[in-house]
Design a protein around this motif. Structure first.
Motif, PDB file in Angstrom:
ATOM      1  N   LEU A  33       0.829  -1.211   0.000  1.00 52.26           N
ATOM      2  CA  LEU A  33       0.000   0.000   0.000  1.00 52.26           C
ATOM      3  C   LEU A  33       0.863   1.262   0.000  1.00 52.26           C
ATOM      4  N   SER A  34       2.018   1.191   0.662  1.00 57.83           N
ATOM      5  CA  SER A  34       2.902   2.363   0.690  1.00 57.83           C
ATOM      6  C   SER A  34       3.425   2.707  -0.701  1.00 57.83           C
ATOM      7  N   LYS A  35       3.438   1.722  -1.600  1.00 63.32           N
ATOM      8  CA  LYS A  35       3.930   1.952  -2.958  1.00 63.32           C
ATOM      9  C   LYS A  35       2.916   2.694  -3.827  1.00 63.32           C
ATOM     10  N   VAL A  36       1.655   2.729  -3.390  1.00 64.11           N
ATOM     11  CA  VAL A  36       0.631   3.397  -4.208  1.00 64.11           C
ATOM     12  C   VAL A  36       0.078   4.652  -3.538  1.00 64.11           C
ATOM     13  N   HIS A  37       0.670   5.067  -2.418  1.00 61.80           N
ATOM     14  CA  HIS A  37       0.231   6.300  -1.761  1.00 61.80           C
ATOM     15  C   HIS A  37       0.452   7.519  -2.647  1.00 61.80           C
ATOM     16  N   LYS A  38       1.378   7.404  -3.594  1.00 61.71           N
ATOM     17  CA  LYS A  38       1.693   8.539  -4.472  1.00 61.71           C
ATOM     18  C   LYS A  38       0.572   8.836  -5.459  1.00 61.71           C
ATOM     19  N   TYR A  39      -0.344   7.882  -5.638  1.00 58.56           N
ATOM     20  CA  TYR A  39      -1.417   8.076  -6.607  1.00 58.56           C
ATOM     21  C   TYR A  39      -2.642   8.690  -5.930  1.00 58.56           C
ATOM     22  N   SER A  40      -3.200   9.693  -6.574  1.00 58.47           N
ATOM     23  CA  SER A  40      -4.457  10.263  -6.089  1.00 58.47           C
ATOM     24  C   SER A  40      -5.619   9.560  -6.790  1.00 58.47           C
ATOM     25  N   ASP A  41      -6.789   9.679  -6.217  1.00 54.89           N
ATOM     26  CA  ASP A  41      -7.991   9.073  -6.796  1.00 54.89           C
ATOM     27  C   ASP A  41      -7.794   7.576  -7.033  1.00 54.89           C
ATOM     28  N   LEU A  42      -7.204   6.889  -6.059  1.00 60.62           N
ATOM     29  CA  LEU A  42      -6.901   5.463  -6.191  1.00 60.62           C
ATOM     30  C   LEU A  42      -8.105   4.612  -5.808  1.00 60.62           C
ATOM     31  N   LYS A  43      -8.405   3.627  -6.647  1.00 62.24           N
ATOM     32  CA  LYS A  43      -9.399   2.599  -6.340  1.00 62.24           C
ATOM     33  C   LYS A  43      -8.639   1.290  -6.161  1.00 62.24           C
ATOM     34  N   LEU A  44      -8.854   0.606  -5.035  1.00 61.48           N
ATOM     35  CA  LEU A  44      -8.033  -0.566  -4.723  1.00 61.48           C
ATOM     36  C   LEU A  44      -8.881  -1.696  -4.158  1.00 61.48           C
ATOM     37  N   SER A  45      -8.515  -2.914  -4.518  1.00 59.27           N
ATOM     38  CA  SER A  45      -9.171  -4.101  -3.968  1.00 59.27           C
ATOM     39  C   SER A  45      -8.117  -5.046  -3.409  1.00 59.27           C
ATOM     40  N   ILE A  46      -8.493  -5.798  -2.375  1.00 60.34           N
ATOM     41  CA  ILE A  46      -7.630  -6.836  -1.803  1.00 60.34           C
ATOM     42  C   ILE A  46      -8.418  -8.140  -1.832  1.00 60.34           C
ATOM     43  N   THR A  47      -7.834  -9.154  -2.443  1.00 59.45           N
ATOM     44  CA  THR A  47      -8.529 -10.426  -2.646  1.00 59.45           C
ATOM     45  C   THR A  47      -7.613 -11.575  -2.252  1.00 59.45           C
ATOM     46  N   ALA A  48      -8.183 -12.610  -1.663  1.00 56.88           N
ATOM     47  CA  ALA A  48      -7.412 -13.790  -1.264  1.00 56.88           C
ATOM     48  C   ALA A  48      -8.010 -15.041  -1.891  1.00 56.88           C
TER      49      ALA A  48
END
Length: 397
Positions: free
Chosen positions: A117-132
């Motif tokens: 998650l720290s690698k994508v903090h630079k992006y604004s307006d981020l949509k993210l999913s976590i799947t297992a």
């Protein structure tokens, strides 16, 4: 939903459109180059879509590794991959023995997710999913684990069922590959098989004229994976037994036209490793009439050519594969077991032609996320890949 609501300027305010156009021209040369007026609703909307691209990221918690893929929607239908990350955390090694996620393993998983998650903090307006997937499915304390992760990182963790994993992969592959490789292929039946560390998902993508099974009717998830096979005493015999037992439903599909041969699509990390190494291994083995096609996004070959190449890998030790093919130790530990699974499936399905796309579950999850957010079907999007190995996230770094 767009950040901006666009409409025509009312006739009572004739200078509004011109004033806004001048303001935008001063701030953005791109506007001046491409658009002459903002009074055209379509141009106005398109401009703001291009100026405010959405960033999407999907984290996949697999049995063999934790992966993340990041993409940018640069137009209404073009999804460009920006980054790929991989962390070597094998949940399956522990879960498939103990049946649960220990506190130590949970902390490693949490640290990995937070690091990605720290690698994508630079992006604004981020949509993210976590799947297992399989390992988390198999853990007795999976619901508790998912709830703890969500409470800490702020994103829900969805545990896919075997059927959901099958469907996500099938939808993704059908949207990624051209129809000529799937539904329009000359062979009567097309199957998709995805092998992970903990499970094997098989879907029927095209059933031809078989009266017993329609497209999409056959989807099956089996608890066979490269990590599980390593723990078997006699994996070759156990594999044949499990394949025969678990795929009984396939007999009805295959017996409808016993002379028909099938087209098999393989996905998963080991399949992509095989596709990457195949040109090097087979350079001196291919017959003059070889049907192999090395496209940018996939590899296609005759099943006989796969069998010949697979035998070469099976004859090598892990150390030989590391030295000759530059594989990592964690790859060689499971590679030959995975190839044995592919051979068993291909034989069962009477495979004639094989296709391996450079595409898998994480790409399907990314497309699925974009589809949900934009409320458009997966097939509306063109996924533009990047090539080379993913960036490595080291746990504890």
């Amino acid at each position: 939903m767009s950040t901006f609501t666009c409409c025509r300027a009312p006739k009572a305010v004739p200078d509004l459109s011109g004033n806004m156009s001048n303001m935008l021209k001063e701030k953005c040369k791109k506007w001046e180059q491409k658009y002459e007026t903002v009074s055209d609703d379509l141009n106005f909307i398109t401009f703001f879509q291009e100026m405010s691209p959405k960033i999407f990221a999907a984290i996949e918690i697999g049995s063999n590794a934790v992966r993340m893929i990041v993409g940018e929607l640069r137009s209404s239908c073009r999804l460009c991959v920006l980054e790929r990350w991989s962390a070597h955390l094998r949940l399956g090694d522990s879960v498939f023995e103990s049946g649960e996620i220990s506190e130590q393993l949970f902390q490693q998983l949490l640290q990995t997710i937070q690091g990605l998650l720290s690698k994508v903090h630079k992006y604004s307006d981020l949509k993210l999913s976590i799947t297992a997937t399989s390992a988390m499915r198999s853990a007795k304390n999976n619901a508790e684990t998912a709830a703890r992760i969500e409470s800490i990182v702020g994103y829900p963790l969805k545990i896919l069922s075997g059927t959901e994993e099958c469907q996500c992969l099938a939808d993704g592959v059908k949207s990624f590959l051209p129809p000529s490789m799937v539904l329009d292929y000359p062979l009567k039946q097309t199957f998709l098989a995805d092998l992970g560390g903990g499970s094997l998902e098989i879907s029927l993508l095209k059933s031809g004229k078989s009266p017993s099974c329609k497209n999409g009717d056959y989807q099956y998830s089996i608890d066979i994976g490269s990590l599980r096979l390593r723990k078997m005493v006699n994996p070759e015999n156990e594999l044949k037994s499990v394949i025969t037992e678990k795929l009984l439903q396939l007999d009805e599909v295959l017996s409808a036209n016993p002379q028909n041969r099938t087209n098999l699509i393989l996905t998963g990390g080991n399949a992509k490793t095989f596709a990457r190494l195949y040109p090097q291994v087979s350079a001196n083995l291919r017959p003059e009439n070889s049907s192999t096609v090395e496209a940018k996004n996939w590899l296609s070959m005759n099943w006989t050519e796969f069998e010949c190449t697979e035998q070469i890998f099976q004859s090598q030790s892990e150390d030989e594969q590391i030295e000759q093919w530059k594989l990592r130790p964690q790859q060689t530990e499971v590679f030959n077991s995975a190839l044995a699974v592919f051979r068993a499936i291909g034989s069962k399905l009477r495979t004639e032609q094989l296709c391996i796309p450079f595409f898998g579950l994480k790409e399907s999850l990314l497309l699925s996320l974009v589809s949900v957010v934009t409320e458009k079907p997966m097939e509306d999007f063109t996924l533009v890949l990047i090539y080379g190995p993913p960036k490595k996230y080291k746990i504890g770094a």
